[in-house]
Write a protein that holds these residues in place. Structure first.
Motif, PDB file in Angstrom:
ATOM      1  N   HIS A 196       0.822  -1.214   0.000  1.00 11.25           N
ATOM      2  CA  HIS A 196       0.000   0.000   0.000  1.00 11.25           C
ATOM      3  C   HIS A 196       0.853   1.261   0.000  1.00 11.25           C
ATOM      4  CE1 HIS A 196      -3.261   2.767   1.008  1.00 11.25           C
ATOM      5  NE2 HIS A 196      -2.488   3.240   1.981  1.00 11.25           N
ATOM      6  N   ASN A 197       1.961   1.232   0.749  1.00 14.01           N
ATOM      7  CA  ASN A 197       2.784   2.436   0.924  1.00 14.01           C
ATOM      8  C   ASN A 197       3.733   2.719  -0.234  1.00 14.01           C
ATOM      9  OD1 ASN A 197       1.620   3.035   3.421  1.00 14.01           O
ATOM     10  ND2 ASN A 197       3.151   1.871   4.571  1.00 14.01           N
ATOM     11  N   VAL A 198       4.250   1.681  -0.892  1.00 12.76           N
ATOM     12  CA  VAL A 198       5.305   1.904  -1.888  1.00 12.76           C
ATOM     13  C   VAL A 198       4.912   1.538  -3.320  1.00 12.76           C
ATOM     14  CG1 VAL A 198       7.072   1.521  -0.129  1.00 12.76           C
ATOM     15  CG2 VAL A 198       6.382  -0.375  -1.597  1.00 12.76           C
ATOM     16  N   THR A 199       3.717   1.002  -3.528  1.00 13.52           N
ATOM     17  CA  THR A 199       3.295   0.670  -4.890  1.00 13.52           C
ATOM     18  C   THR A 199       1.935   1.306  -5.179  1.00 13.52           C
ATOM     19  OG1 THR A 199       2.017  -1.358  -4.445  1.00 13.52           O
ATOM     20  CG2 THR A 199       4.431  -1.569  -4.584  1.00 13.52           C
ATOM     21  N   SER A 200       1.511   1.159  -6.420  1.00  8.32           N
ATOM     22  CA  SER A 200       0.201   1.688  -6.825  1.00  8.32           C
ATOM     23  C   SER A 200      -0.897   0.649  -6.677  1.00  8.32           C
ATOM     24  CB  SER A 200       0.266   2.161  -8.283  1.00  8.32           C
ATOM     25  OG  SER A 200       0.633   1.088  -9.141  1.00  8.32           O
TER      26      SER A 200
ATOM     27  N   ASN B  89      -3.644  -1.878  -4.961  1.00  7.48           N
ATOM     28  CA  ASN B  89      -4.581  -1.829  -3.849  1.00  7.48           C
ATOM     29  C   ASN B  89      -4.257  -2.965  -2.880  1.00  7.48           C
ATOM     30  OD1 ASN B  89      -6.725  -1.770  -2.079  1.00  7.48           O
ATOM     31  ND2 ASN B  89      -8.314  -1.877  -3.646  1.00  7.48           N
ATOM     32  N   ALA B  90      -4.010  -2.650  -1.620  1.00  5.51           N
ATOM     33  CA  ALA B  90      -3.642  -3.657  -0.625  1.00  5.51           C
ATOM     34  C   ALA B  90      -4.753  -4.680  -0.400  1.00  5.51           C
ATOM     35  CB  ALA B  90      -3.293  -2.994   0.703  1.00  5.51           C
ATOM     36  N   ARG B  91      -5.984  -4.370  -0.806  1.00  3.16           N
ATOM     37  CA  ARG B  91      -7.113  -5.293  -0.633  1.00  3.16           C
ATOM     38  C   ARG B  91      -7.358  -6.147  -1.867  1.00  3.16           C
ATOM     39  NH1 ARG B  91      -7.632  -5.874   4.316  1.00  3.16           N
ATOM     40  NH2 ARG B  91      -9.734  -6.672   4.017  1.00  3.16           N
ATOM     41  N   ASP B  92      -6.502  -6.005  -2.895  1.00  3.98           N
ATOM     42  CA  ASP B  92      -6.667  -6.753  -4.136  1.00  3.98           C
ATOM     43  C   ASP B  92      -6.343  -8.235  -3.904  1.00  3.98           C
ATOM     44  OD1 ASP B  92      -6.955  -6.518  -7.216  1.00  3.98           O
ATOM     45  OD2 ASP B  92      -5.120  -7.679  -6.944  1.00  3.98           O
ATOM     46  N   SER B  93      -7.066  -9.126  -4.573  1.00  3.05           N
ATOM     47  CA  SER B  93      -6.885 -10.573  -4.372  1.00  3.05           C
ATOM     48  C   SER B  93      -5.510 -11.041  -4.835  1.00  3.05           C
ATOM     49  CB  SER B  93      -7.976 -11.351  -5.109  1.00  3.05           C
ATOM     50  OG  SER B  93      -9.244 -11.051  -4.570  1.00  3.05           O
ATOM     51  N   PHE B  94      -4.996 -10.450  -5.922  1.00  5.35           N
ATOM     52  CA  PHE B  94      -3.665 -10.837  -6.404  1.00  5.35           C
ATOM     53  C   PHE B  94      -2.594 -10.434  -5.396  1.00  5.35           C
ATOM     54  CE2 PHE B  94       0.262  -9.767  -8.723  1.00  5.35           C
ATOM     55  CZ  PHE B  94       0.569 -11.032  -9.214  1.00  5.35           C
ATOM     56  N   VAL B  95      -2.760  -9.277  -4.795  1.00  3.22           N
ATOM     57  CA  VAL B  95      -1.823  -8.828  -3.755  1.00  3.22           C
ATOM     58  C   VAL B  95      -1.861  -9.789  -2.574  1.00  3.22           C
ATOM     59  CG1 VAL B  95      -1.339  -7.005  -2.077  1.00  3.22           C
ATOM     60  CG2 VAL B  95      -1.911  -6.407  -4.428  1.00  3.22           C
ATOM     61  N   HIS B  96      -3.049 -10.227  -2.214  1.00  2.00           N
ATOM     62  CA  HIS B  96      -3.186 -11.181  -1.112  1.00  2.00           C
ATOM     63  C   HIS B  96      -2.547 -12.519  -1.467  1.00  2.00           C
ATOM     64  CE1 HIS B  96      -6.371  -9.453   1.818  1.00  2.00           C
ATOM     65  NE2 HIS B  96      -5.666  -8.476   1.252  1.00  2.00           N
ATOM     66  N   PHE B  97      -2.618 -12.920  -2.737  1.00  2.00           N
ATOM     67  CA  PHE B  97      -1.996 -14.169  -3.174  1.00  2.00           C
ATOM     68  C   PHE B  97      -0.475 -14.098  -3.002  1.00  2.00           C
ATOM     69  CE2 PHE B  97       0.186 -16.553  -6.523  1.00  2.00           C
ATOM     70  CZ  PHE B  97      -0.240 -17.840  -6.244  1.00  2.00           C
TER      71      PHE B  97
END
Length: 319
Positions: free
Chosen positions: A106-110, A112-120
């Motif tokens: 969330h802090n260093v990229t564009s 979304n921290a709640r995105d499913s791919f991010v969670h993966f």
């Protein structure tokens, strides 16, 4: 509440570790019998079928009856002490790392921290970090759950000393390669599908029907566990087979034993002797365990995080 939420900002990294530890501890007590049965199935060379007279175990109920008759009720909690160290340590490191990684995204990229791919991705990396941290304890847990009667290891200290003296320090990291290969997609899929199912439930269930949040967390976690376990299960079998290497003498009472020279040799031998079905031995108790344990882990984690947030709000109001 799983993962960094810029709007909530309620749970710190340390609190996430505490909630993860407590969640792992409670869940482990409840699912230990399923874990013991799963490990026994995974380590059995013979086909899991009542038509095979050489097979010691051929079904969940039959395995429960036989283990109870031969080893007593406590057998279902064999290796429970190292298993608790495993669950508490793993839960703390995994959720602490996951919260930290999603916050970093969330802090260093564009993204979304709640995105499913991010969670993966974050879920997979967090699980790999936790796995490396607790792998020695996992190996000890597997040895305790796998040994029959008479026992080879009297207690945890005896097991550590005996394994170190007889097999060297590397024995505590047996099966690490297939574990890392399997845990990234497994945990990544768990967190990803949990997030997807949570979003889906919010879309399906109307606002006035959202009071049963704890039940929803349990159901979403259970479904996520079943999906992820099915997709990555063969690697769990490889890991268990490799972890009991050098332990063949204690496995003789359970049937045939094999010696594997590494991951690829393990895959070749299982395919040649047991067929494709050998890669999914113990799948039924494993899916049952995955549904129960994953559901409970997310359920307890969300519950403990909610309690921590409530305590913080109460303390803030009292100032």
């Amino acid at each position: 509440m799983v993962g960094y939420d810029p709007e909530a900002k309620c749970v710190s990294t340390v609190e996430a570790a505490a909630a993860g530890s407590a969640s792992g501890l409670v869940t482990r007590v409840l699912v230990s019998p399923l874990d013991v049965i799963k490990i026994r199935f995974q380590l059995q060379i013979e086909q899991l079928s009542s038509r095979n007279p050489a097979a010691k175990y051929h079904g969940i109920l039959q395995a429960v009856q036989r283990i109870f008759q031969e080893e007593g009720l406590v057998a279902f909690w064999k290796g429970h002490v190292p298993a608790q160290f495993l669950s508490v340590g793993y839960g703390a490191v995994q959720f602490m790392a996951f919260e930290s990684l999603t916050k970093l995204v969330h802090n260093v990229t564009s993204y979304n921290a709640r995105d499913s791919f991010v969670h993966f991705v974050c879920g997979g990396l967090a699980a790999c970090t936790a796995t490396v941290a607790v792998q020695p304890v996992d190996t000890l847990r597997t040895r305790f759950a796998a040994q029959g009667e008479p026992k080879i290891y009297r207690n945890l200290r005896h097991a550590v000393v005996t394994m170190y003296q007889a097999e060297g320090p590397r024995t505590f990291y047996r099966g690490l390669t297939p574990t890392i290969v399997a845990i990234f997609p497994y945990a990544g899929l768990q967190f990803s599908f949990y997030n997807i199912l949570q979003q889906f439930s919010e879309w399906v269930i109307p606002a006035e029907g959202k009071k049963g949040g704890n039940v929803k967390n349990l159901v979403c976690g259970s479904c996520a566990g079943i999906i992820s376990k099915t997709l990555t299960y063969p690697f769990d079998v490889f890991k268990k087979r490799l972890q009991v290497g050098g332990f063949e003498h204690a496995r003789a009472a359970f049937g045939q034993v094999r010696i594997y020279r590494g991951l690829l040799d393990c895959i070749r031998q299982i395919m040649r002797e047991e067929g494709p079905g050998g890669f999914f031995k113990g799948l039924s108790p494993s899916l049952l365990k995955a549904a129960v344990s994953t559901g409970l882990v997310f359920f307890w984690y969300e519950l403990f995080c909610s309690l921590l947030c409530a305590l913080k709000r109460t303390a803030y109001k009292d100032r």
